[in-house]
Design an enzyme around this catalytic site. Structure first.
Site, PDB file in Angstrom:
ATOM      1  N   GLY A 231       4.095 161.233  93.491  1.00 16.44           N
ATOM      2  CA  GLY A 231       2.854 161.724  92.892  1.00 16.44           C
ATOM      3  C   GLY A 231       3.016 163.172  92.493  1.00 16.44           C
ATOM      4  CB  SER A 232       0.528 165.725  91.670  1.00 17.47           C
ATOM      5  OG  SER A 232      -0.247 165.661  92.850  1.00 17.47           O
ATOM      6  CD  GLU A 234      -0.073 170.459  91.785  1.00 16.58           C
ATOM      7  OE1 GLU A 234       0.215 169.292  91.424  1.00 16.58           O
ATOM      8  OE2 GLU A 234       0.454 171.468  91.286  1.00 16.58           O
ATOM      9  N   GLY A 236       2.078 166.314  97.009  1.00 17.47           N
ATOM     10  CA  GLY A 236       3.348 166.282  97.746  1.00 17.47           C
ATOM     11  C   GLY A 236       3.376 167.318  98.864  1.00 17.47           C
ATOM     12  CD  GLU A 253      11.964 160.429  93.785  1.00 16.34           C
ATOM     13  OE1 GLU A 253      11.991 161.204  92.807  1.00 16.34           O
ATOM     14  OE2 GLU A 253      12.983 159.998  94.340  1.00 16.34           O
ATOM     15  CD  GLU A 388       3.699 166.051  85.886  1.00 18.98           C
ATOM     16  OE1 GLU A 388       3.052 166.307  86.918  1.00 18.98           O
ATOM     17  OE2 GLU A 388       4.640 165.242  85.849  1.00 18.98           O
TER      18      GLU A 388
HETATM   19  P1  NAP Z   1      -1.506 162.288  92.765  1.00 19.87           P
HETATM   20  O1  NAP Z   1      -2.844 162.748  92.430  1.00 19.87           O
HETATM   21  O2  NAP Z   1      -0.595 163.190  93.508  1.00 19.87           O
HETATM   22  O3  NAP Z   1      -1.689 160.921  93.579  1.00 19.87           O
HETATM   23  C1  NAP Z   1      -0.620 160.152  94.021  1.00 19.87           C
HETATM   24  C2  NAP Z   1      -1.050 159.322  95.210  1.00 19.87           C
HETATM   25  O4  NAP Z   1      -1.391 160.169  96.310  1.00 19.87           O
HETATM   26  C3  NAP Z   1      -2.284 158.470  94.945  1.00 19.87           C
HETATM   27  O5  NAP Z   1      -2.133 157.225  95.585  1.00 19.87           O
HETATM   28  C4  NAP Z   1      -3.372 159.297  95.570  1.00 19.87           C
HETATM   29  O6  NAP Z   1      -4.519 158.537  95.917  1.00 19.87           O
HETATM   30  C5  NAP Z   1      -2.664 159.831  96.798  1.00 19.87           C
HETATM   31  N1  NAP Z   1      -3.290 160.999  97.408  1.00 19.87           N
HETATM   32  C6  NAP Z   1      -4.068 161.943  96.830  1.00 19.87           C
HETATM   33  N2  NAP Z   1      -4.468 162.851  97.741  1.00 19.87           N
HETATM   34  C7  NAP Z   1      -3.945 162.480  98.920  1.00 19.87           C
HETATM   35  C8  NAP Z   1      -4.017 163.011 100.254  1.00 19.87           C
HETATM   36  N3  NAP Z   1      -4.708 164.116 100.540  1.00 19.87           N
HETATM   37  N4  NAP Z   1      -3.353 162.365 101.236  1.00 19.87           N
HETATM   38  C9  NAP Z   1      -2.643 161.255 100.978  1.00 19.87           C
HETATM   39  N5  NAP Z   1      -2.562 160.699  99.753  1.00 19.87           N
HETATM   40  C10 NAP Z   1      -3.191 161.310  98.728  1.00 19.87           C
HETATM   41  O7  NAP Z   1      -0.697 161.852  91.480  1.00 19.87           O
HETATM   42  P2  NAP Z   1      -1.249 161.010  90.243  1.00 19.87           P
HETATM   43  O8  NAP Z   1      -2.101 161.884  89.420  1.00 19.87           O
HETATM   44  O9  NAP Z   1      -1.792 159.731  90.696  1.00 19.87           O
HETATM   45  O10 NAP Z   1       0.132 160.691  89.504  1.00 19.87           O
HETATM   46  C11 NAP Z   1       0.700 161.537  88.607  1.00 19.87           C
HETATM   47  C12 NAP Z   1       1.722 162.433  89.278  1.00 19.87           C
HETATM   48  O11 NAP Z   1       2.746 161.646  89.862  1.00 19.87           O
HETATM   49  C13 NAP Z   1       2.418 163.316  88.273  1.00 19.87           C
HETATM   50  O12 NAP Z   1       2.585 164.596  88.784  1.00 19.87           O
HETATM   51  C14 NAP Z   1       3.766 162.633  88.093  1.00 19.87           C
HETATM   52  O13 NAP Z   1       4.762 163.475  87.627  1.00 19.87           O
HETATM   53  C15 NAP Z   1       4.027 162.115  89.449  1.00 19.87           C
HETATM   54  N6  NAP Z   1       5.005 161.027  89.413  1.00 19.87           N
HETATM   55  C16 NAP Z   1       6.267 161.266  89.869  1.00 19.87           C
HETATM   56  C17 NAP Z   1       7.234 160.274  89.827  1.00 19.87           C
HETATM   57  C18 NAP Z   1       8.618 160.521  90.346  1.00 19.87           C
HETATM   58  O14 NAP Z   1       9.297 159.562  90.664  1.00 19.87           O
HETATM   59  N7  NAP Z   1       9.090 161.753  90.459  1.00 19.87           N
HETATM   60  C19 NAP Z   1       6.921 159.018  89.311  1.00 19.87           C
HETATM   61  C20 NAP Z   1       5.626 158.801  88.838  1.00 19.87           C
HETATM   62  C21 NAP Z   1       4.682 159.824  88.906  1.00 19.87           C
HETATM   63  P3  NAP Z   1      -5.727 158.242  94.860  1.00 19.87           P
HETATM   64  O15 NAP Z   1      -5.713 156.776  94.716  1.00 19.87           O
HETATM   65  O16 NAP Z   1      -6.978 158.729  95.494  1.00 19.87           O
HETATM   66  O17 NAP Z   1      -5.448 158.967  93.596  1.00 19.87           O
END
Ligand code: NAP
Ligand code: MG
Length: 495
Positions: A231-232, A234, A236, A253, A388
């Site tokens: 995920g993001s 932040e 992470g 990741e 991003e």
């Molecule tokens: P995100 O906001 O970081 O969310 C990712 C996951 O984390 C979601 O399931 C989210 O739940 C959960 N989450 C949020 N806050 C949390 C907390 N406090 N404790 C535990 N879990 C929590 O990311 P996104 O906006 O969904 O996805 C986009 C990001 O993912 C981008 O930055 C992208 O670059 C990155 N990404 C990276 C890869 C890689 O392999 N490097 C691959 C794909 C995406 P919710 O269901 O509530 O949102």
């Protein structure tokens, strides 16, 4: 699959624990058709109680699962690959409706997922420790699974994300509790129907819900021995802190802002521009790997820019399931607003808008945010080139001096991927060596070969997925030494 009725979805989904969907008697949230806004299912909003039940189920399943022969785990992963392959069209359609990506792409996602199940089916058998003779005996370094793995994934490529997490963890003998993203839970929940027929109860458990509820409960649970997150950056950090608090290993990741570099010696400008467009538009721009900073050498700048702008203006924007669509809607209105906001920031900071920049209305898809492919002429220090955006927005940066260009290409907090185009092999190799990125693609983009390590430098993450090495992230090493007879200690305490 033309209508939602054909997708075989349930009206409601509970948590998937011990190979069964749990009854839904608490709060739920809606899964929406990302184009029309129509509700397609309701999903349990899991909290600490469901997470606890899932972790307990996974903990109960662990001793028997870790004791299975790798060959047996391998055989079950192959069965899962076959089941997903037979159901690929339906699962891909579910993702297309749920997140707004065209079928060609979501089909590819499932192809990647299938290849991961197969890859780790093979890797499970060949993942070995090591050993060597010691005086009077032998030392064996065994690889042992951690136990229950807590895994959290994002919404952009749900099938790939689920497979990247589940396959290596269970191949290594762990059990899993996984939280999908609230925007994209359906295909993972439907995957459970196959899981239930193949794996022993409790090996793979799914707890849908929100990050701050189910996700936080999972990262804090004392029964979880290893955390893995995509995920993001932040979030992470939040996951990393949760791991630090409990001293469990965390693999991450995270985000990216990847450079894609065009050298003056390219032979086929059209083919390079196709790659540059693909690097921006794949996943409707919502890819961590997206090549959103295009560094173009001064000597070919005008030729590239002309073709790029013309090419972007020809892109067919439309509904995810329309057969001729190339670019579809972003996952949610919030994501659409976020991308439009960045387009405003780009204009305000003086970047030159070359094409796009506006929302596009698509008939019958009022809920969907469709944004025209957008190209800015920008400087690397601008926010649109540093942050991003996660939408179809490209910053083109002109360069002349190689060293300065490398400095700028590396001049971001991320380091996930990079692309470069040149016909000079030595230049390609030297440049690849200097780029701070987990994957460098030469003369193509997004070239993900099964088994090639996939992970980030800098703030793009910790660890590598997609490869044999991933199994090391899901195991710890234990040294066992054997003496053939009881040996004298280093000193005799009672003497
Ligand atoms: P995100 O906001 O970081 O969310 C990712 C996951 O984390 C979601 O399931 C989210 O739940 C959960 N989450 C949020 N806050 C949390 C907390 N406090 N404790 C535990 N879990 C929590 O990311 P996104 O906006 O969904 O996805 C986009 C990001 O993912 C981008 O930055 C992208 O670059 C990155 N990404 C990276 C890869 C890689 O392999 N490097 C691959 C794909 C995406 P919710 O269901 O509530 O949102
Ligand atoms: Mg989310």
């Amino acid at each position: 699959m033309s209508s939602i009725q054909d997708l075989g979805l349930s009206e409601t989904y509970g948590a998937f624990i011990d190979n069964a969907f749990q009854p839904v008697d608490g709060p739920t949230f809606a899964a929406l058709h990302s184009g029309t806004g129509e509700q397609i299912a309701r999903i349990a909003r899991c909290g600490a109680a469901e997470v606890d039940a899932a972790v307990q189920a996974a903990a109960k399943a662990f001793p028997a699962w870790r004791a299975t022969a790798p060959e047996e785990r391998s055989a079950l992963l192959l069965k899962l690959a076959a089941a997903v392959e037979a159901d690929q069209q339906r699962l891909a359609s579910i993702d297309s409706v749920d997140i707004g990506r065209r079928l060609f792409e979501t089909g590819l996602d499932h192809q990647f997922a299938i290849s991961q199940y197969r890859y780790f089916a093979a890797a499970a058998i060949t993942h070995e420790g090591f050993g060597r003779p010691i005086p009077g005996g032998y030392m064996v370094a065994r690889r042992e699974p951690y136990g229950v793995c807590g895994q959290i994934i994002p919404w952009n490529v749900p099938a790939i994300m689920a497979a990247f997490k589940i396959a290596p963890a269970i191949a290594a003998g762990n059990t899993v509790v996984l939280k999908p993203d609230e925007n994209a839970s359906l295909s993972t929940l439907e995957l459970c129907r196959h899981i239930a027929k193949i794996f022993p109860p409790g090996v793979i458990n799914i707890v849908p819900g929100f990050g701050e509820e189910a996700g936080a409960a999972l990262t804090a649970h004392p029964g979880v021995a290893k955390l893995a997150f995509t995920g993001s950056s932040e979030v992470g950090r939040i996951i990393s802190r949760a791991g630090a608090e409990r001293l469990v290993p965390v693999s991450l990741e995270l985000g990216g802002k990847s450079p894609n570099i065009i050298f003056p010696d390219i032979e086929d400008i059209d083919a390079v521009v196709d790659n540059a467009m693909f690097a921006t538009l794949y996943c409707n721009g919502q890819s961590c790997l997206a090549g959103t900073r295009l560094f173009v050498h001064d000597a070919v700048y005008d030729a590239v820019m002309d073709r790029l702008v013309a090419g972007m203006e020809r892109v067919k924007v439309g509904a995810a399931l329309a057969p001729d669509t190339v670019l579809s809607n972003l996952v949610s209105p919030e994501q659409g607003e976020r991308v439009m906001n960045y387009i405003g920031i780009g204009k305000a900071e003086g970047a030159r808008l070359m094409t796009g920049g506006q929302r596009i209305a698509v008939e019958g898809q009022a809920h969907g945010h469709f944004i025209a492919p957008t190209v800015f002429e920008a400087d690397n220090h601008m926010r649109i080139a540093q942050e991003e955006i996660f939408g179809p927005v490209l910053s083109v940066i002109r360069w002349k001096d190689h060293d300065r260009m490398i400095e700028e290409a590396n001049g971001v907090r991320y380091g996930l991927a990079a692309g470069l185009y040149t016909s000079n092999l030595r230049n390609a190799w030297d440049t690849a060596e200097r780029l701070q990125a987990g994957s460098v693609w030469i003369n193509h983009y997004f070239n993900l070969a099964s088994g090639s390590p996939f992970g980030g430098f800098k703030e793009s993450g910790i660890g590598s997925e997609y490869c044999h090495e991933t199994l090391n992230m899901y195991t710890h090493l234990k040294a066992v030494t054997i003496q053939t007879r009881v040996a004298a200690p280093w000193f005799a305490p009672k003497a």
